[in-house]
Scaffold this motif. Structure first.
Motif, PDB file in Angstrom:
ATOM      1  N   THR A 191       0.828  -1.206   0.000  1.00 26.65           N
ATOM      2  CA  THR A 191       0.000   0.000   0.000  1.00 26.65           C
ATOM      3  C   THR A 191       0.859   1.252   0.000  1.00 26.65           C
ATOM      4  N   THR A 192       1.947   1.248   0.771  1.00 21.78           N
ATOM      5  CA  THR A 192       2.856   2.395   0.823  1.00 21.78           C
ATOM      6  C   THR A 192       3.493   2.660  -0.537  1.00 21.78           C
ATOM      7  N   GLU A 193       3.957   1.586  -1.178  1.00 19.25           N
ATOM      8  CA  GLU A 193       4.569   1.733  -2.495  1.00 19.25           C
ATOM      9  C   GLU A 193       3.533   2.152  -3.529  1.00 19.25           C
ATOM     10  N   PHE A 194       2.311   1.641  -3.388  1.00 21.54           N
ATOM     11  CA  PHE A 194       1.236   1.995  -4.316  1.00 21.54           C
ATOM     12  C   PHE A 194       0.889   3.476  -4.191  1.00 21.54           C
ATOM     13  N   ALA A 195       0.911   3.972  -2.960  1.00 25.67           N
ATOM     14  CA  ALA A 195       0.639   5.398  -2.725  1.00 25.67           C
ATOM     15  C   ALA A 195       1.704   6.263  -3.383  1.00 25.67           C
ATOM     16  N   LYS A 196       2.962   5.801  -3.323  1.00 26.94           N
ATOM     17  CA  LYS A 196       4.050   6.534  -3.969  1.00 26.94           C
ATOM     18  C   LYS A 196       3.845   6.594  -5.479  1.00 26.94           C
ATOM     19  N   GLN A 197       3.384   5.467  -6.032  1.00 27.81           N
ATOM     20  CA  GLN A 197       3.114   5.436  -7.468  1.00 27.81           C
ATOM     21  C   GLN A 197       1.971   6.378  -7.822  1.00 27.81           C
TER      22      GLN A 197
END
Length: 277
Positions: free
Chosen positions: A234-240
Motif C-alpha cells: 500500500t505504501t509503495e502503491f501510494a508513492k506510485q
C-alpha cells in the motif's frame, strides 16, 4: 498499384472492426465476441454435468461447433487484417486466441481435450478494450510497479514467516503426540503455516492445553502478519499514485501493423513500429 487500393481498403475496414474498440462497428463486434466467449464457457460447464450431457449432448456439441467455427474465422481474420501477422500470432492475445480455438478440433485425436475450451475465459480480458477501461490498465500497471518496488521487503518478510513456522512447528511436534496429527516436524510445520496464514483446514489440531495455548498465539500472530505485506504494498502503491498526475492519458487505438495498444491521445504514429495511426 490500382488493384492494391481496394484490397488495402477492405483490410483496413476489417482491421477497424476487429481491433478498434472506439468505433461503433468495433464496439459491437467486441460485445458479440464477449457474449460468445461467455456462452462457450457455459457450454463447456454444462457438458461436464453428466445428466445434462446425456440428454442434450448433440445440441451442446452443435452449439460448441458453431462457436468454434466463429472463433476460427475471427482468428484468421485477425491474421489477414494486420500488416505483420506474426506480431499478433505470438502476442499474448494471439496465443490465447489460438489455444482457445483448437481444443475441439484436436478432441477427435486426443479424447477429452475439449474441456480445454474453458481457457476461452481468458479472452474475457478483452473487456478492458470493450468497456474502454484503460484507466484500470493504468492502475494495474501502478500495482505491478508497487509490487516490484516492495519485493525486497516482502522477501525478507516471507523469510521471517518461514523461520517462525519452523520454530512453531518444531515446538508443537515436541508438545503434541502422533494421535493429534503431529507425526513429524514437516507435518507440524505444515500446521504452523496453515494456522499462521489463518487458513485453518482443521485436519490437524492440538489436544493438550499447552498446545492449544501456542495455537492461540499463532492465530493472533496470523492477523498481524497479514497486515504487514498489505502495508508494504500500500505504501509503495501510494508513492506510485503521487506521480500519476504527471502521466499522459492513453487510448485504446490499435496499430494496424503491430497490434500494439496504449497510444497517446495526440499520437499520429505508433510508438512501437512507427506506422501511421
Amino acid at each position: 498499384m490500382k488493384s492494391a487500393k481496394p484490397n488495402q481498403g477492405w483490410k483496413s475496414k476489417l482491421h477497424e472492426i476487429i481491433y478498434e474498440a472506439d468505433t461503433p462497428m468495433g464496439k459491437w463486434f467486441d460485445i458479440v465476441l464477449f457474449i460468445l466467449i461467455i456462452a462457450s464457457v457455459i457450454l463447456v460447464m454444462l457438458e461436464s454435468v453428466k445428466e445434462i450431457d446425456a440428454e442434450y449432448h448433440q445440441i451442446l456439441l452443435s452449439l460448441e461447433w458453431a462457436v468454434t467455427i466463429f472463433f476460427t474465422i475471427e482468428y484468421i481474420a485477425r491474421i489477414v487484417s494486420i500488416k505483420k501477422p506474426f506480431k499478433y500470432i505470438f502476442s499474448l492475445y494471439g496465443i490465447i486466441d489460438f489455444v482457445s480455438t483448437i481444443p475441439l478440433y484436436i478432441s477427435y485425436i486426443f479424447a477429452g481435450s475439449q474441456v480445454l475450451l474453458a481457457v476461452r475465459a481468458l479472452r474475457l480480458l478483452r473487456v478492458f478494450r470493450i468497456l474502454k477501461l484503460v484507466q484500470f490498465l493504468g492502475e494495474a500497471s501502478q500495482l505491478t510497479k508497487a509490487l516490484k518496488a516492495s519485493r525486497a521487503k516482502i522477501a525478507v518478510f516471507i523469510y521471517a514467516v518461514l523461520i517462525l513456522s519452523v520454530i512453531m512447528g518444531t515446538i508443537m511436534y515436541l508438545i503434541e503426540d502422533d494421535s493429534a496429527g503431529f507425526t513429524s516436524i514437516p507435518r507440524s510445520i505444515y500446521w504452523a503455516i496453515v494456522t499462521l496464514t489463518t487458513v485453518g483446514y482443521g485436519d490437524i489440531a492440538p489436544q493438550t492445553s499447552l498446545g492449544q495455548l501456542i495455537a492461540t498465539i499463532v492465530m493472533i500472530l496470523g492477523y498481524g502478519i497479514i497486515a504487514v505485506p498489505t502495508g508494504i504494498v500500500t505504501t509503495e502503491f501510494a508513492k506510485q499514485g503521487n506521480t500519476k498526475k504527471d502521466q499522459i492519458h492513453l487510448n485504446t487505438l490499435c496499430c494496424s501493423a503491430c497490434s500494439v495498444e496504449g497510444h497517446r491521445d495526440d499520437a499520429t504514429h505508433c510508438f512501437n513500429c512507427g506506422n501511421e495511426l
